[in-house]
Design a protein around this motif. Structure first.
Motif, PDB file in Angstrom:
ATOM      1  N   ARG A 179       0.892  -1.075   0.065  1.00 53.79           N
ATOM      2  CA  ARG A 179      -0.009  -0.127   0.066  1.00 53.79           C
ATOM      3  C   ARG A 179       1.030   1.331   0.027  1.00 53.79           C
ATOM      4  O   ARG A 179       0.465   2.506  -0.634  1.00 53.79           O
ATOM      5  CB  ARG A 179      -0.996  -0.143   1.217  1.00 53.79           C
ATOM      6  CG  ARG A 179      -1.912  -1.055   1.168  1.00 53.79           C
ATOM      7  CD  ARG A 179      -2.901  -1.023   2.130  1.00 53.79           C
ATOM      8  NE  ARG A 179      -4.133  -1.695   1.945  1.00 53.79           N
ATOM      9  CZ  ARG A 179      -4.868  -2.017   2.908  1.00 53.79           C
ATOM     10  NH1 ARG A 179      -5.232  -1.014   3.907  1.00 53.79           N
ATOM     11  NH2 ARG A 179      -5.915  -2.921   2.785  1.00 53.79           N
ATOM     12  N   GLU A 180       2.066   1.335   0.745  1.00 54.85           N
ATOM     13  CA  GLU A 180       2.853   2.323   0.749  1.00 54.85           C
ATOM     14  C   GLU A 180       3.487   2.683  -0.716  1.00 54.85           C
ATOM     15  O   GLU A 180       3.438   3.708  -1.114  1.00 54.85           O
ATOM     16  CB  GLU A 180       3.900   2.153   1.925  1.00 54.85           C
ATOM     17  CG  GLU A 180       3.432   2.034   3.160  1.00 54.85           C
ATOM     18  CD  GLU A 180       4.541   1.580   4.066  1.00 54.85           C
ATOM     19  OE1 GLU A 180       5.636   1.361   3.720  1.00 54.85           O
ATOM     20  OE2 GLU A 180       4.236   1.597   5.374  1.00 54.85           O
ATOM     21  N   ALA A 228       0.847   4.291  -2.871  1.00 54.01           N
ATOM     22  CA  ALA A 228       0.462   5.615  -2.678  1.00 54.01           C
ATOM     23  C   ALA A 228       1.780   6.427  -3.059  1.00 54.01           C
ATOM     24  O   ALA A 228       1.554   7.437  -3.580  1.00 54.01           O
ATOM     25  CB  ALA A 228       0.428   5.569  -1.044  1.00 54.01           C
TER      26      ALA A 228
END
Length: 147
Positions: free
Chosen positions: A3-4, A7
């Motif tokens: 997810r990082e 993003a």
């Protein structure tokens, strides 16, 4: 972890999109793009073998010159927006000339795209700053209408 990374990729994509939008709005981008598309179309329909071009002389080279010139006239105003009038007019002339020298101007499609792009390039103008409205100054009294 995934997810990082997603993003970070989204943030970079957003920054690239904002940069491209700012770039596009400060120059005659769409006119230049249509002019390049018209030049490419004229070039595409002018392609033939080198032996045929050499045997026909200037008539064979004229399609390459007009199509290439239209592409250059589309790219230069994107790189140098102050030159939009000069290269827009040259691009329009080359687009009309391609009707005669290059298979009806890329079967009319290349000529039409070139004239459209050239007119958009010449007609483009930089965005003017918004006018300020007077603030806090005395205002004229409004007269109520009697009815």
């Amino acid at each position: 972890m995934v997810r990082e990374k997603a993003a970070v990729v989204r943030a970079k994509a957003g920054a690239a999109r904002r940069w491209f939008r700012a770039f596009r709005r400060t120059r005659p981008f769409w006119g230049g793009l249509w002019l390049v598309a018209g030049g490419w179309t004229v070039l595409k329909f002018s392609l033939s073998s080198v032996q045929l071009i050499v045997s026909t002389g200037f008539g064979g080279v004229a399609g390459y010159l007009t199509g290439g010139g239209m592409i250059l006239c589309g790219l230069i105003p994107i790189a140098a927006p102050r030159q939009r009038y000069t290269f827009g007019l040259i691009g329009a002339v080359l687009a009309v000339v391609s009707l005669v020298v290059s298979n009806l101007g890329g079967f009319l499609a290349g000529m039409a795209l070139g004239v459209l792009g050239a007119s958009m390039t010449v007609g483009w103008g930089p965005k003017r700053p918004a006018r300020r409205r007077p603030t806090g100054g005395p205002q004229a009294p409004r007269v109520a209408e009697e009815g």
